[in-house]
Design a protein around this motif. Structure first.
Motif, PDB file in Angstrom:
ATOM      1  N   ARG A 180       0.834  -1.210   0.000  1.00 58.07           N
ATOM      2  CA  ARG A 180       0.000   0.000   0.000  1.00 58.07           C
ATOM      3  C   ARG A 180       0.866   1.257   0.000  1.00 58.07           C
ATOM      4  NH1 ARG A 180      -3.196   0.590   4.958  1.00 58.07           N
ATOM      5  NH2 ARG A 180      -3.937   2.457   3.891  1.00 58.07           N
ATOM      6  N   ILE A 181       1.838   1.285   0.903  1.00 62.02           N
ATOM      7  CA  ILE A 181       2.673   2.480   1.043  1.00 62.02           C
ATOM      8  C   ILE A 181       3.506   2.707  -0.207  1.00 62.02           C
ATOM      9  CG2 ILE A 181       4.617   3.441   2.336  1.00 62.02           C
ATOM     10  CD1 ILE A 181       3.392   2.025   4.843  1.00 62.02           C
ATOM     11  N   GLY A 182       4.042   1.631  -0.795  1.00 64.23           N
ATOM     12  CA  GLY A 182       4.819   1.787  -2.019  1.00 64.23           C
ATOM     13  C   GLY A 182       3.991   2.322  -3.165  1.00 64.23           C
ATOM     14  N   ALA A 183       2.765   1.840  -3.299  1.00 67.14           N
ATOM     15  CA  ALA A 183       1.884   2.335  -4.361  1.00 67.14           C
ATOM     16  C   ALA A 183       1.550   3.805  -4.144  1.00 67.14           C
ATOM     17  CB  ALA A 183       0.613   1.496  -4.408  1.00 67.14           C
ATOM     18  N   LEU A 184       1.275   4.172  -2.904  1.00 67.96           N
ATOM     19  CA  LEU A 184       0.992   5.579  -2.603  1.00 67.96           C
ATOM     20  C   LEU A 184       2.224   6.445  -2.847  1.00 67.96           C
ATOM     21  CD1 LEU A 184      -1.082   5.208   0.689  1.00 67.96           C
ATOM     22  CD2 LEU A 184      -1.905   6.117  -1.493  1.00 67.96           C
ATOM     23  N   ALA A 185       3.399   5.934  -2.492  1.00 66.58           N
ATOM     24  CA  ALA A 185       4.628   6.697  -2.692  1.00 66.58           C
ATOM     25  C   ALA A 185       4.821   7.035  -4.161  1.00 66.58           C
ATOM     26  CB  ALA A 185       5.824   5.918  -2.161  1.00 66.58           C
ATOM     27  N   ALA A 186       4.514   6.088  -5.058  1.00 67.95           N
ATOM     28  CA  ALA A 186       4.649   6.340  -6.490  1.00 67.95           C
ATOM     29  C   ALA A 186       3.714   7.457  -6.933  1.00 67.95           C
ATOM     30  CB  ALA A 186       4.367   5.061  -7.276  1.00 67.95           C
ATOM     31  N   ASP A 187       2.462   7.410  -6.481  1.00 68.80           N
ATOM     32  CA  ASP A 187       1.496   8.446  -6.868  1.00 68.80           C
ATOM     33  C   ASP A 187       1.874   9.807  -6.297  1.00 68.80           C
ATOM     34  OD1 ASP A 187       0.084   6.519  -8.199  1.00 68.80           O
ATOM     35  OD2 ASP A 187      -1.557   6.396  -6.760  1.00 68.80           O
ATOM     36  N   VAL A 188       2.279   9.821  -5.029  1.00 69.25           N
ATOM     37  CA  VAL A 188       2.648  11.088  -4.389  1.00 69.25           C
ATOM     38  C   VAL A 188       3.874  11.682  -5.073  1.00 69.25           C
ATOM     39  CG1 VAL A 188       3.470  12.137  -2.240  1.00 69.25           C
ATOM     40  CG2 VAL A 188       1.583  10.508  -2.182  1.00 69.25           C
ATOM     41  N   LEU A 189       4.837  10.849  -5.450  1.00 70.08           N
ATOM     42  CA  LEU A 189       6.024  11.345  -6.142  1.00 70.08           C
ATOM     43  C   LEU A 189       5.656  11.914  -7.514  1.00 70.08           C
ATOM     44  CD1 LEU A 189       9.030  11.818  -6.312  1.00 70.08           C
ATOM     45  CD2 LEU A 189       9.327   9.420  -6.983  1.00 70.08           C
ATOM     46  N   SER A 190       4.746  11.281  -8.237  1.00 72.88           N
ATOM     47  CA  SER A 190       4.295  11.822  -9.523  1.00 72.88           C
ATOM     48  C   SER A 190       3.722  13.222  -9.351  1.00 72.88           C
ATOM     49  CB  SER A 190       3.228  10.911 -10.137  1.00 72.88           C
ATOM     50  OG  SER A 190       3.758   9.684 -10.529  1.00 72.88           O
ATOM     51  N   ARG A 191       2.901  13.393  -8.343  1.00 73.35           N
ATOM     52  CA  ARG A 191       2.308  14.711  -8.076  1.00 73.35           C
ATOM     53  C   ARG A 191       3.389  15.724  -7.711  1.00 73.35           C
ATOM     54  NH1 ARG A 191      -0.729  13.396  -3.300  1.00 73.35           N
ATOM     55  NH2 ARG A 191      -1.068  15.672  -3.188  1.00 73.35           N
ATOM     56  N   ALA A 192       4.372  15.292  -6.927  1.00 69.61           N
ATOM     57  CA  ALA A 192       5.448  16.200  -6.532  1.00 69.61           C
ATOM     58  C   ALA A 192       6.250  16.661  -7.736  1.00 69.61           C
ATOM     59  CB  ALA A 192       6.355  15.507  -5.521  1.00 69.61           C
ATOM     60  N   VAL A 193       6.505  15.762  -8.703  1.00 66.14           N
ATOM     61  CA  VAL A 193       7.217  16.139  -9.923  1.00 66.14           C
ATOM     62  C   VAL A 193       6.466  17.245 -10.645  1.00 66.14           C
ATOM     63  CG1 VAL A 193       7.848  15.356 -12.238  1.00 66.14           C
ATOM     64  CG2 VAL A 193       8.395  13.934 -10.249  1.00 66.14           C
ATOM     65  N   ALA A 194       5.180  17.052 -10.847  1.00 69.97           N
ATOM     66  CA  ALA A 194       4.384  18.061 -11.550  1.00 69.97           C
ATOM     67  C   ALA A 194       4.335  19.378 -10.780  1.00 69.97           C
ATOM     68  CB  ALA A 194       2.968  17.530 -11.782  1.00 69.97           C
ATOM     69  N   ARG A 195       4.214  19.316  -9.471  1.00 66.20           N
ATOM     70  CA  ARG A 195       4.179  20.541  -8.667  1.00 66.20           C
ATOM     71  C   ARG A 195       5.493  21.313  -8.776  1.00 66.20           C
ATOM     72  NH1 ARG A 195       2.417  20.614  -2.761  1.00 66.20           N
ATOM     73  NH2 ARG A 195       1.552  22.637  -3.367  1.00 66.20           N
ATOM     74  N   GLY A 196       6.613  20.595  -8.817  1.00 69.85           N
ATOM     75  CA  GLY A 196       7.898  21.273  -8.919  1.00 69.85           C
ATOM     76  C   GLY A 196       8.037  22.065 -10.204  1.00 69.85           C
ATOM     77  N   VAL A 197       7.563  21.507 -11.317  1.00 69.88           N
ATOM     78  CA  VAL A 197       7.640  22.203 -12.606  1.00 69.88           C
ATOM     79  C   VAL A 197       6.569  23.279 -12.692  1.00 69.88           C
ATOM     80  CG1 VAL A 197       7.536  21.901 -15.108  1.00 69.88           C
ATOM     81  CG2 VAL A 197       8.632  20.157 -13.683  1.00 69.88           C
ATOM     82  N   PHE A 198       5.383  23.001 -12.187  1.00 75.44           N
ATOM     83  CA  PHE A 198       4.299  23.986 -12.196  1.00 75.44           C
ATOM     84  C   PHE A 198       4.690  25.251 -11.439  1.00 75.44           C
ATOM     85  CE2 PHE A 198       0.562  25.694  -9.900  1.00 75.44           C
ATOM     86  CZ  PHE A 198      -0.185  26.139 -10.987  1.00 75.44           C
ATOM     87  N   GLU A 199       5.385  25.113 -10.330  1.00 75.27           N
ATOM     88  CA  GLU A 199       5.739  26.266  -9.487  1.00 75.27           C
ATOM     89  C   GLU A 199       7.019  26.965  -9.937  1.00 75.27           C
ATOM     90  OE1 GLU A 199       3.945  27.550  -7.228  1.00 75.27           O
ATOM     91  OE2 GLU A 199       2.499  25.991  -6.680  1.00 75.27           O
ATOM     92  N   ALA A 200       7.734  26.407 -10.901  1.00 72.01           N
ATOM     93  CA  ALA A 200       9.052  26.948 -11.268  1.00 72.01           C
ATOM     94  C   ALA A 200       8.948  28.294 -11.969  1.00 72.01           C
ATOM     95  CB  ALA A 200       9.785  25.957 -12.155  1.00 72.01           C
ATOM     96  N   THR A 201       9.896  29.153 -11.659  1.00 73.41           N
ATOM     97  CA  THR A 201      10.069  30.438 -12.333  1.00 73.41           C
ATOM     98  C   THR A 201      11.509  30.530 -12.825  1.00 73.41           C
ATOM     99  OG1 THR A 201      10.673  31.508 -10.238  1.00 73.41           O
ATOM    100  CG2 THR A 201       8.346  31.582 -10.881  1.00 73.41           C
ATOM    101  N   LEU A 202      11.767  31.469 -13.732  1.00 75.70           N
ATOM    102  CA  LEU A 202      13.137  31.647 -14.223  1.00 75.70           C
ATOM    103  C   LEU A 202      13.929  32.522 -13.257  1.00 75.70           C
ATOM    104  CD1 LEU A 202      12.544  32.273 -18.039  1.00 75.70           C
ATOM    105  CD2 LEU A 202      13.409  30.192 -16.954  1.00 75.70           C
ATOM    106  N   PRO A 203      15.122  32.086 -12.838  1.00 82.72           N
ATOM    107  CA  PRO A 203      15.980  32.944 -12.023  1.00 82.72           C
ATOM    108  C   PRO A 203      16.351  34.216 -12.795  1.00 82.72           C
ATOM    109  CG  PRO A 203      16.768  30.681 -12.012  1.00 82.72           C
ATOM    110  CD  PRO A 203      15.727  30.770 -13.079  1.00 82.72           C
ATOM    111  N   PRO A 204      16.755  35.257 -12.105  1.00 86.98           N
ATOM    112  CA  PRO A 204      17.131  36.501 -12.784  1.00 86.98           C
ATOM    113  C   PRO A 204      18.155  36.274 -13.890  1.00 86.98           C
ATOM    114  CG  PRO A 204      17.053  36.831 -10.411  1.00 86.98           C
ATOM    115  CD  PRO A 204      16.867  35.364 -10.643  1.00 86.98           C
ATOM    116  N   GLY A 205      17.844  36.736 -15.086  1.00 82.40           N
ATOM    117  CA  GLY A 205      18.754  36.660 -16.211  1.00 82.40           C
ATOM    118  C   GLY A 205      18.805  35.337 -16.925  1.00 82.40           C
ATOM    119  N   MET A 206      18.079  34.337 -16.456  1.00 79.93           N
ATOM    120  CA  MET A 206      18.134  33.013 -17.061  1.00 79.93           C
ATOM    121  C   MET A 206      17.145  32.914 -18.215  1.00 79.93           C
ATOM    122  SD  MET A 206      17.691  29.266 -15.247  1.00 79.93           S
ATOM    123  CE  MET A 206      17.968  27.751 -16.151  1.00 79.93           C
TER     124      MET A 206
END
Length: 370
Positions: A334-360
């Motif tokens: 159960r925990i391993g299956a949930l970990a996979a789903d939670v990690l997928s969501r975390a990947v998308a959240r990281g890219v969704f929240e990303a901004t460009l650093p100054p000058g990049m």
């Protein structure tokens, strides 16, 4: 056990679970929910610190448990960069950690562990067989790095790469509530042709087990379905945590990678992550959770685990919630299956929240055409 016996046992598991008291709750606990912060720190006993250097376009993230905890690691990418992962291998003396570090900087970023180890040792935290006057403990700080050396930041550090000092800053300012996107180890990261970043997510089961994930997304592969703004992880989205677009119905050609990076180079791409649970799992059980969690990357990034990636997943337990011995394998599943789903969501959240650093230069998810 022959195949027939295995199938009979597997088919009987739900029935057995309903006949064994607490095991019934373990198999059918009822609906769960996202944790109050939707961060890895929803797992009790954890704090996270992050620091970055805008001029270098790099950063460090530290996962700091309140006390030493069991841990494991699974490595799938073809070009990993790690420190102290052998410590977590079955059969070795020490299979627990005092902290885990995710860092930019490729091989230079491994020095981030030095800063965290020094900080912990100065506070008397670390592994020791017997306490002896004048002999400091040995903090166990497994570390994984990603390649962000070619993002245009100033890397002329000579003999003084910034990672030890960044790690000291991060571990000295840990908190339960931290920022996502262009922060910490995700500061200079790229996810395919989009700006990558630091992501996190959590889930609390109906019987009160919390699973959290923290990830720095710097992948060769793309996190969105080609020709759309939908994340590959869209079917797993909770609410509007990464745009609210949900799953895409678009058919995708098997060999069309969309916004993946072009002309990949070895060690130039990596997704590094940590899974945390409050269930009392041992190191072997956490190893299985880490292995299962790798499927979360496969659901969120295409392609993944390539020869050009250094994908690494740590898993740790703060052991706040005991598990009954009779059904532990089912709990791990159960925990391993949930970990996979939670990690997928975390990947998308990281890219969704990303901004460009100054000058990049580059493109973020929010810059894509509507």
């Amino acid at each position: 056990m022959n195949r027939r016996s295995f199938l009979t046992t597997a088919t009987a598991l739900p029935f057995l679970a309903t006949r064994r008291g607490h095991a019934a709750d373990l198999a059918h606990p009822g609906p769960g929910h996202v944790g109050p912060l939707n961060l890895i720190t929803d797992v009790a006993g954890l704090a996270v610190g992050e620091a970055h250097d805008a001029s270098v376009r790099t950063g460090v993230t530290v996962i700091l448990p309140d006390q030493r905890c069991a841990a494991a690691v699974d490595v799938r990418g073809g070009g990993p960069g790690t420190r102290e992962t052998d410590t977590l291998t079955a059969g070795n003396l020490v299979r627990s950690v005092d902290a885990i570090v995710l860092s930019g900087g490729s091989v230079y970023g491994l020095a981030a562990a030095d800063g965290v180890a020094a900080w912990l040792g100065a506070r008397g935290r670390g592994f020791t067989m017997t306490k002896q006057a004048g002999v400091p403990p040995s903090p166990i700080v497994p570390t994984a790095i990603l390649f962000d050396l070619a993002n245009g930041g100033s890397k002329g550090w000579g003999l003084s790469p910034p990672y030890r000092s960044l790690a000291l800053e991060a571990v000295g300012h840990t908190t339960r509530k931290f920022d996502l996107g262009t922060w910490g180890a995700g500061y200079g990261a790229g996810a395919g042709s989009l700006k990558g970043g630091l992501g996190s997510a959590s889930f609390v089961t109906g019987d009160g087990i919390t699973v959290g994930a923290l990830v720095a997304v710097n992948s060769l592969g793309s996190v969105i379905v080609p020709g759309t703004r939908n994340f590959w992880a869209g079917a797993l989205e909770t609410g509007n945590e990464f745009g609210g677009l949900g799953a895409s119905a678009k058919h995708v050609d098997e060999e069309y990678w969309g916004l993946a990076k072009l002309n990949p180079a070895a060690r130039a791409n990596t997704t590094i992550a940590c899974i945390a649970v409050d269930a009392d799992l041992d190191a072997d059980e956490l190893r299985r959770v880490a292995m299962m969690a790798q499927d979360g990357l496969a659901r969120a990034i295409r392609p993944v685990h390539s020869p050009f990636d250094g994908d690494v997943i740590f898993a740790l337990s703060t052991a706040r919630k005991p598990l009954p011995g009779s059904m532990r394998p089912l709990a791990v599943a159960r925990i391993g299956a949930l970990a996979a789903d939670v990690l997928s969501r975390a990947v998308a959240r990281g890219v969704f929240e990303a901004t460009l650093p100054p000058g990049m230069a580059g493109q973020t998810w929010k810059m894509l055409q509507q």
